[in-house]
Design a protein around this motif. Structure first.
Motif, PDB file in Angstrom:
ATOM      1  N   ASN A  95       0.798  -1.236   0.000  1.00  0.00           N
ATOM      2  CA  ASN A  95       0.000   0.000   0.000  1.00  0.00           C
ATOM      3  C   ASN A  95       0.824   1.276   0.000  1.00  0.00           C
ATOM      4  OD1 ASN A  95       0.989  -0.300   2.559  1.00  0.00           O
ATOM      5  ND2 ASN A  95      -0.990  -0.263   3.596  1.00  0.00           N
ATOM      6  N   ILE A  96       2.149   1.151  -0.058  1.00  0.00           N
ATOM      7  CA  ILE A  96       3.007   2.333  -0.119  1.00  0.00           C
ATOM      8  C   ILE A  96       3.588   2.404  -1.527  1.00  0.00           C
ATOM      9  CG2 ILE A  96       5.028   3.517   0.827  1.00  0.00           C
ATOM     10  CD1 ILE A  96       4.503   2.026   3.457  1.00  0.00           C
ATOM     11  N   LEU A  97       3.135   3.370  -2.297  1.00  0.00           N
ATOM     12  CA  LEU A  97       3.419   3.402  -3.731  1.00  0.00           C
ATOM     13  C   LEU A  97       4.909   3.378  -4.045  1.00  0.00           C
ATOM     14  CD1 LEU A  97       2.549   3.657  -6.662  1.00  0.00           C
ATOM     15  CD2 LEU A  97       2.432   6.143  -6.339  1.00  0.00           C
ATOM     16  N   PRO A 126      -2.372   1.236  -3.903  1.00  0.00           N
ATOM     17  CA  PRO A 126      -2.143   2.647  -3.578  1.00  0.00           C
ATOM     18  C   PRO A 126      -3.452   3.437  -3.730  1.00  0.00           C
ATOM     19  CG  PRO A 126      -0.480   1.834  -5.118  1.00  0.00           C
ATOM     20  CD  PRO A 126      -1.540   0.780  -5.033  1.00  0.00           C
ATOM     21  N   SER A 127      -3.554   4.571  -3.073  1.00  0.00           N
ATOM     22  CA  SER A 127      -4.789   5.359  -3.107  1.00  0.00           C
ATOM     23  C   SER A 127      -5.125   5.858  -4.510  1.00  0.00           C
ATOM     24  CB  SER A 127      -4.688   6.551  -2.144  1.00  0.00           C
ATOM     25  OG  SER A 127      -3.558   7.347  -2.463  1.00  0.00           O
ATOM     26  N   TRP A 131      -1.959   5.041 -10.440  1.00  0.00           N
ATOM     27  CA  TRP A 131      -0.726   4.347 -10.069  1.00  0.00           C
ATOM     28  C   TRP A 131      -0.980   2.866  -9.761  1.00  0.00           C
ATOM     29  CZ3 TRP A 131       3.778   5.837 -11.476  1.00  0.00           C
ATOM     30  CH2 TRP A 131       4.046   7.198 -11.639  1.00  0.00           C
ATOM     31  N   SER A 132      -2.176   2.549  -9.309  1.00  0.00           N
ATOM     32  CA  SER A 132      -2.518   1.141  -9.096  1.00  0.00           C
ATOM     33  C   SER A 132      -2.482   0.391 -10.428  1.00  0.00           C
ATOM     34  CB  SER A 132      -3.904   1.016  -8.460  1.00  0.00           C
ATOM     35  OG  SER A 132      -3.892   1.486  -7.133  1.00  0.00           O
TER      36      SER A 132
END
Length: 360
Positions: A95-97, A126-127, A131-132
């Motif tokens: 979860n940390i890009l 990631p939020s 980027w996900s």
């Protein structure tokens, strides 16, 4: 013929569903003809595994904390190169890009497979949706442990490389054949003691409302975790002292599961809970809330267990009472339990993993 070399990267091999699965996966892949390497980030090992083990926590010992993560990355890169790893299966939370983009770069010479173990996507994505997609779109496959997870992934990120492979149960045939003459007056939970995931408040409140303790029933909670003290306080809050028993973590609690009247799951969210399929494989029906995700893909209501509306204390208490008071319903669910999870055997799920890794 040279075996394909597979590295399974996980947070640890200790006290959790994803961690337990990582251990199981080593046996599945080895039996399928792969050379297996386990790489763990933290030094925590409770579950059995096979093949080589590389412990990043131990290997980076002595480094200053500020540099330790960087050293772990370098050690990981060196290990993959030195052992000519063909395939990386990443079973960690992600979860940390920035960290994940660096990790993906570290994996760059191997085929990459990522697993999503939970419906709580904050742990795996990631939020940023943009980027996900960047992180996951060009990997070999994004493996989801339930159909509900895969559907959510496709809806949110429109990825084309997803697949669902369920978690298996791994219980020896000799163990599966064991029977109990009579179940005990015990309702059993086994798993991690983590309130924000498992919702012990709901479980204890429903048990209190059911008043099954007046019929001699106890609720047994088996496991470990940071919220053991919280649970003890909740037991006092609901005046359940003497009716709820906390038992230590046990890697294979098969005897306790077989002897229980039924097992229970009240989670806010899951992935594909091993405790539910293990319980059914041992012939013990389950009462579970219909949380996202997993229970509704395993439990057929009134066939092998009872599926209850999530966050509904009254309905959960009533379901508990039904399994005690309705002998015919209970007998029917119990006799269907084992057959209902035959498709989740280690052999069957191993074949799916073998096919996936060999066809890409």
């Amino acid at each position: 013929m040279n075996k394909k070399k597979v590295a399974i990267v996980s947070i640890s091999l200790g006290k959790g569903g994803a961690e337990r699965f990582a251990g199981l996966l080593t046996f599945m892949l080895e039996s399928s003809g792969f050379e297996v390497h386990s790489i763990i980030v933290n030094d925590d090992i409770d579950y059995e595994y096979t093949g080589a083990l590389f412990n990043l926590e131990k290997e980076s010992a002595g480094s200053f904390s500020v540099f330790r993560k960087l050293k772990k990355g370098k050690l990981l890169r060196n290990y993959l190169n030195q052992n000519n790893i063909d395939i990386v299966i990443d079973s960690r939370t992600r979860n940390i890009l920035l960290r994940e983009l660096i990790t993906k770069f570290i994996y760059r010479n191997s085929k990459i497979y990522y697993i999503v173990h939970s419906y709580n996507f904050k742990e795996y994505f990631p939020s940023s949706k943009f980027w996900s997609k960047i992180l996951y779109k060009n990997v070999q496959a994004l493996i989801c442990v339930s159909k509900a997870i895969e559907e959510k992934v496709n809806k949110l990120y429109e990825l084309k490389n997803t697949i669902t492979i369920y978690n298996p149960f791994s219980i020896e045939e000799e163990e599966l054949k064991k029977k109990v003459l009579e179940t005990k007056k015990v309702i059993l939970y086994f798993g991690r003691f983590e309130e924000k995931v498992k919702n012990f408040t709901l479980m204890l409140e429903a048990f209190s409302q059911s008043k099954l303790y007046e019929k001699g029933y106890q609720l047994h909670l088996m496991g470990s975790g940071d919220d053991a003290d919280f649970i003890q306080q909740k037991i006092k809050t609901f005046n359940l002292n003497g009716y709820v028993k906390i038992l230590p973590f046990k890697e294979n609690p098969f005897e306790e599961v077989r002897e229980a009247k039924f097992t229970i799951l009240t989670s806010y969210y899951e992935g594909f809970p091993l405790s539910v399929i293990e319980s059914l494989a041992l012939g013990t029906p389950v009462v579970a809330v219909d949380c996202n995700s997993g229970p509704r893909e395993i439990i057929q209501n009134e066939f092998n267990g009872l599926l209850v509306e999530d966050h509904n204390t009254k309905d959960l208490a009533e379901a508990m009472n039904r399994f005690v008071d309705d002998a015919e319903l209970y007998r029917f669910c119990k006799q269907n339990a084992v057959e209902s999870v035959k498709h989740l055997s280690l052999k069957h799920i191993s074949d799916q993993w073998k096919k996936l890794l060999n066809n890409q």
